[in-house]
Design a protein around this motif. Structure first.
Motif, PDB file in Angstrom:
ATOM      1  N   MET A   1       3.528   7.607 -11.278  1.00 50.47           N
ATOM      2  CA  MET A   1       4.113   6.544 -10.447  1.00 50.47           C
ATOM      3  C   MET A   1       3.353   5.251 -10.720  1.00 50.47           C
ATOM      4  O   MET A   1       2.266   5.278 -11.296  1.00 50.47           O
ATOM      5  N   LYS A   2       3.948   4.144 -10.319  1.00 51.01           N
ATOM      6  CA  LYS A   2       3.301   2.845 -10.500  1.00 51.01           C
ATOM      7  C   LYS A   2       2.022   2.799  -9.658  1.00 51.01           C
ATOM      8  O   LYS A   2       1.927   3.461  -8.628  1.00 51.01           O
ATOM      9  N   TYR A   3       1.066   1.994 -10.104  1.00 49.87           N
ATOM     10  CA  TYR A   3      -0.214   1.898  -9.389  1.00 49.87           C
ATOM     11  C   TYR A   3      -0.022   1.449  -7.948  1.00 49.87           C
ATOM     12  O   TYR A   3      -0.659   1.998  -7.042  1.00 49.87           O
ATOM     13  N   ALA A   4       0.826   0.460  -7.694  1.00 50.91           N
ATOM     14  CA  ALA A   4       1.022  -0.048  -6.328  1.00 50.91           C
ATOM     15  C   ALA A   4       1.488   1.072  -5.398  1.00 50.91           C
ATOM     16  O   ALA A   4       0.986   1.205  -4.269  1.00 50.91           O
ATOM     17  N   ASP A   5       2.425   1.888  -5.875  1.00 50.78           N
ATOM     18  CA  ASP A   5       2.899   3.009  -5.063  1.00 50.78           C
ATOM     19  C   ASP A   5       1.807   4.062  -4.895  1.00 50.78           C
ATOM     20  O   ASP A   5       1.620   4.621  -3.814  1.00 50.78           O
ATOM     21  N   PHE A   6       1.066   4.331  -5.989  1.00 50.62           N
ATOM     22  CA  PHE A   6      -0.025   5.310  -5.945  1.00 50.62           C
ATOM     23  C   PHE A   6      -1.084   4.866  -4.928  1.00 50.62           C
ATOM     24  O   PHE A   6      -1.561   5.668  -4.131  1.00 50.62           O
ATOM     25  N   LYS A   7      -1.420   3.583  -4.953  1.00 51.70           N
ATOM     26  CA  LYS A   7      -2.443   3.048  -4.056  1.00 51.70           C
ATOM     27  C   LYS A   7      -2.024   3.217  -2.599  1.00 51.70           C
ATOM     28  O   LYS A   7      -2.829   3.655  -1.759  1.00 51.70           O
ATOM     29  N   THR A   8      -0.780   2.885  -2.292  1.00 46.69           N
ATOM     30  CA  THR A   8      -0.280   3.024  -0.921  1.00 46.69           C
ATOM     31  C   THR A   8      -0.389   4.477  -0.469  1.00 46.69           C
ATOM     32  O   THR A   8      -0.875   4.770   0.634  1.00 46.69           O
ATOM     33  N   LYS A   9       0.050   5.418  -1.309  1.00 41.36           N
ATOM     34  CA  LYS A   9      -0.024   6.843  -0.985  1.00 41.36           C
ATOM     35  C   LYS A   9      -1.468   7.309  -0.879  1.00 41.36           C
ATOM     36  O   LYS A   9      -1.837   8.041   0.039  1.00 41.36           O
ATOM     37  N   TYR A  10      -2.312   6.868  -1.812  1.00 48.06           N
ATOM     38  CA  TYR A  10      -3.725   7.264  -1.819  1.00 48.06           C
ATOM     39  C   TYR A  10      -4.407   6.826  -0.520  1.00 48.06           C
ATOM     40  O   TYR A  10      -5.123   7.604   0.109  1.00 48.06           O
ATOM     41  N   GLU A  11      -4.169   5.580  -0.105  1.00 49.47           N
ATOM     42  CA  GLU A  11      -4.794   5.075   1.121  1.00 49.47           C
ATOM     43  C   GLU A  11      -4.267   5.809   2.349  1.00 49.47           C
ATOM     44  O   GLU A  11      -5.033   6.144   3.261  1.00 49.47           O
ATOM     45  N   ALA A  12      -2.977   6.081   2.372  1.00 50.33           N
ATOM     46  CA  ALA A  12      -2.400   6.834   3.508  1.00 50.33           C
ATOM     47  C   ALA A  12      -2.994   8.237   3.558  1.00 50.33           C
ATOM     48  O   ALA A  12      -3.345   8.737   4.645  1.00 50.33           O
ATOM     49  N   ASP A  13      -3.125   8.888   2.401  1.00 51.56           N
ATOM     50  CA  ASP A  13      -3.722  10.237   2.346  1.00 51.56           C
ATOM     51  C   ASP A  13      -5.175  10.195   2.797  1.00 51.56           C
ATOM     52  O   ASP A  13      -5.643  11.094   3.507  1.00 51.56           O
TER      53      ASP A  13
END
Length: 129
Positions: free
Chosen positions: A105-117
């Motif tokens: 996935m794109k970094y921006a989407d990955f970052k959002t998911k990573y921070e939520a996790d």
């Protein structure tokens, strides 16, 4: 009178010479003392460090070339000691995790998911009162 100090000094002396000679010597000594108390130039030439280093060197090159090299070396040394930025970006953990991921996935989407996790994981480990 202008020679009052000389007269007082003569009266306190052993009077081993006549007053005219004493006065001339007294005034000459007074002038020498005043001159000796004048400020002394203690300024240091701009290139004093280079001159000292040159004098301590083997003098295998002329002074002008030595000075240019000495100054360039000094600038390089000072520049090498400049502070290094060791700050860590706010999203460094997310970037490291993304680099280690399959990048599906794109970094921006990955970052959002990573921070939520990450928030969910921390929240789940907190004790409930």
């Amino acid at each position: 009178p202008y020679d009052a100090a000389a007269k007082l000094a003569y009266e306190a002396s052993d009077k081993s010479m006549n007053y005219a000679d004493f006065k001339a010597k007294y005034e000459a000594d007074a002038v020498a003392m005043v001159i000796s108390k004048q400020p002394v130039d203690v300024s240091i030439p701009y290139d004093a460090a280079a001159k000292l280093a040159y004098e301590a060197s083997d003098k295998s090159m002329n002074y002008a070339d030595f000075k240019a090299k000495y100054e360039a070396d000094a600038v390089a040394m000072v520049t090498s000691k400049q502070p290094v930025d060791v700050s860590i970006p706010y999203d460094a953990a997310a970037k490291l995790a993304y680099e280690a991921s399959d990048k599906s996935m794109k970094y921006a989407d990955f970052k959002t998911k990573y921070e939520a996790d990450a928030v969910a994981m921390v929240t789940s480990k907190q004790t409930k009162d």
